[in-house]
Enzyme design. Structure first.
Site, PDB file in Angstrom:
ATOM      1  N   CYS A 337       9.579 170.261  12.924  1.00 51.07           N
ATOM      2  CA  CYS A 337       9.968 171.201  13.973  1.00 51.07           C
ATOM      3  C   CYS A 337       9.269 172.524  13.743  1.00 51.07           C
ATOM      4  CB  CYS A 337      11.462 171.496  13.909  1.00 51.07           C
ATOM      5  SG  CYS A 337      12.497 170.145  14.424  1.00 51.07           S
ATOM      6  N   GLU A 371       4.217 166.618  14.188  1.00 48.40           N
ATOM      7  CA  GLU A 371       4.927 165.430  14.637  1.00 48.40           C
ATOM      8  C   GLU A 371       5.027 165.425  16.165  1.00 48.40           C
ATOM      9  OE1 GLU A 371       8.368 164.668  12.164  1.00 48.40           O
ATOM     10  OE2 GLU A 371       9.327 163.655  13.841  1.00 48.40           O
TER      11      GLU A 371
END
Ligand SMILES: *[C@@H]1O[C@H](CO)[C@@H](O)[C@H](O)[C@H]1NC(C)=O
Ligand SMILES: *[C@@H]1O[C@H](CO)[C@@H](O)[C@H](O)[C@H]1NC(C)=O
Ligand SMILES: [Zn+2]
Length: 481
Positions: A337, A371
């Site tokens: 994140c 990601e």
């Protein structure tokens, strides 16, 4: 007439959730517009009803409670049974099959100064959400997927009460555990509606007031508060200013826990181990979820490291943004994140976070990639970072022996730690690659060069690798994190 209206109203009361209709809102020019919206929820407050609406073609962060006079009931559409829209995912499309280890010739590299038309996009970045990683809930030792269960009920003492260790669990009149439902649940099942709605109105964090964009699973009891108070250093959440003040007399943190691994000027980075400082890490995730429209981790923070960027002043080290990173990634992820808090957005901090994540990868001797999926804003920031980073290298290339300079995708990837796929997608996005007589040729147009130079002049904040004091750990060699 009157009766008919009543019937319609009654119908609306039962059926509005899930319906679509035009809703009045102001656009950026402060003009009225009536975009189509979906009604997600209805609530009664004394004397009137409020409707929570999601504007179909807009980002969820614009969702809001509206009064009935803003609804165009005449155009009400009843819900169709339809599959939920899949998560938006701004990934670059298909991967090219080819150029990666081919030698690429660079045309027009090196300084060129010819005035020309406006520069290439280079959208100045905003925040940088990315990510999804849905961990299993971990209690003590057992790891298992969380069942879909409602939040725990807890006794709620009337005031702050309690003692105060550095743990959120130390009873401040608020339940110790965040909700176990919500974004923690991977499928959008029964609490779909709950997690689609913002539940916290306002967060006070140090000298900032933040308006959350998305749902975050703070304890249910806190969602009715006009303001949720956070200790800006340990990120503990408190239900009132009084409780916060009380907490502050006891909390002696003036920076995030963990090691300060970078400092230049007023900017520092702290590395926090999600296992060692679990409460802090969980509270960070709760705060971050307010601005990230993704499932994210809250409980099982053990496998992650958190890199918190702060800005220093006489009062302490104030959190600006952060990214998380898996201790071990089998997929070369170097960011899970990533977020710049709203008060700091659009000022270059997002790119600084990204730059830092690649500096860590350089020290590790690896290439990395964020990601997926990236959020809309995240993709913009990364695109901009990748473009600038790659153009910086291409423009520094010197002709060798009067020939066009040469470089391979692998070279670019090794120098920058940007994963090859991202190098290729960036070159394609910038539309630099031409195939000519069996060779890939990169052509840097004047527009590109000019746009790049302009963008770099605006990029004041940079990571200085000399200020990084970081030794990577080989997590795979440790039995347990
Ligand atoms: C963890 O979960 C197990 C089984 O669900 C339960 O028996 C145990 O009490 C839990 N431990 C903690 C610390 O909550
Ligand atoms: C963070 O973890 C370290 C190491 O376990 C510990 O000494 C420190 O007190 C923790 N700090 C906080 C605020 O949790
Ligand atoms: Zn605190």
């Amino acid at each position: 007439m009157c009766i008919l209206l009543r019937i319609i109203t009654a119908l609306l009361e039962i059926e509005t959730q899930g319906c679509r209709l035009p809703v009045l809102r102001k656009n950026q020019e402060n003009e009225d517009e009536w975009p189509l919206a979906e009604i997600l929820s209805v609530k009664e407050i004394p004397g009137r009803k409020l409707y929570y609406v999601h504007y179909i073609d807009f980002n969820k962060r614009l969702d809001e409670w509206v009064t009935p006079d803003r609804l165009d009931m005449k155009k009400l559409q009843f819900p169709k049974k339809e599959a939920k829209t899949p998560t938006k995912n701004g990934l670059p499309g298909s991967r090219p099959s080819s150029p990666e280890s081919e030698v690429v010739r660079v045309a027009g590299a090196g300084p060129q100064h010819t005035p020309s038309r406006p520069p290439q996009p280079q959208a100045q970045q905003k925040s940088i959400p990315t990510k999804t990683s849905l961990p299993d809930f971990q209690n003590g030792t057992a790891r298992r997927p969380m069942p879909n269960q409602p939040g725990r009920k807890r006794k709620q003492p009337p005031n702050c009460g309690g003692t105060d260790e550095d743990s959120q669990d130390s009873s401040d009149g608020i339940p110790s555990t965040p909700r176990m439902t919500g974004s923690l649940v991977s499928d959008r099942s029964h609490d779909d509606i709950v997690t689609r709605m913002k539940n916290i109105d306002c967060i006070e964090l140090g000298r900032h007031r933040l308006k959350p964009w998305y749902f975050s699973p703070y304890p249910q009891e806190l969602t009715t508060l006009p303001i949720l108070y956070l200790c800006e250093f340990c990120l503990k959440y408190l239900k009132s200013l009084k409780c916060l003040q009380r907490h502050l007399t006891k909390c002696n943190l003036r920076h995030p826990p963990g090691n300060e691994i970078y400092r230049k000027g007023t900017i520092s980075f702290f590395e926090i181990d999600g296992r060692k400082n679990k409460t802090y890490s969980q509270n960070l995730c709760l705060l971050a979820k307010c601005f990230l429209d993704h499932k994210t981790l809250y409980y099982d923070t053990d496998p992650f490291l958190f890199y918190v960027m702060t800005e220093y002043d006489a009062k302490g080290f104030h959190i600006v943004g952060y990214f998380s990173k898996e201790k071990e990634s089998t997929e070369d992820y170097n960011v899970a994140c990533i977020l710049t808090l709203p008060p700091y957005q659009r000022r270059g901090y997002g790119k600084l976070l990204i730059e830092f994540s690649y500096e860590l990868s350089k020290v590790e001797g690896k290439t990395g990639t964020p990601e997926k999926p990236l959020s809309d804003l995240g993709l913009l920031s990364y695109r901009s970072y990748w473009s600038q980073t790659i153009l910086e290298i291409l423009m520094d290339l010197k002709p060798d022996n009067g020939e066009r300079p040469q470089i391979t995708i692998n070279d670019i990837s090794e120098i920058t730690s940007v994963k090859k796929e991202d190098v290729i997608s960036t070159l394609q996005y910038l539309n630099l690659i031409n195939y000519y007589k069996g060779q890939y040729i990169l052509t840097l147009s004047e527009d590109i060069v000019e746009g790049h130079e302009r963008a770099m002049q605006k990029r004041h904040l940079r990571i200085d690798s000399k200020c990084l004091h970081f030794t990577p750990k080989d997590w795979s060699k440790r039995g347990k994190w």
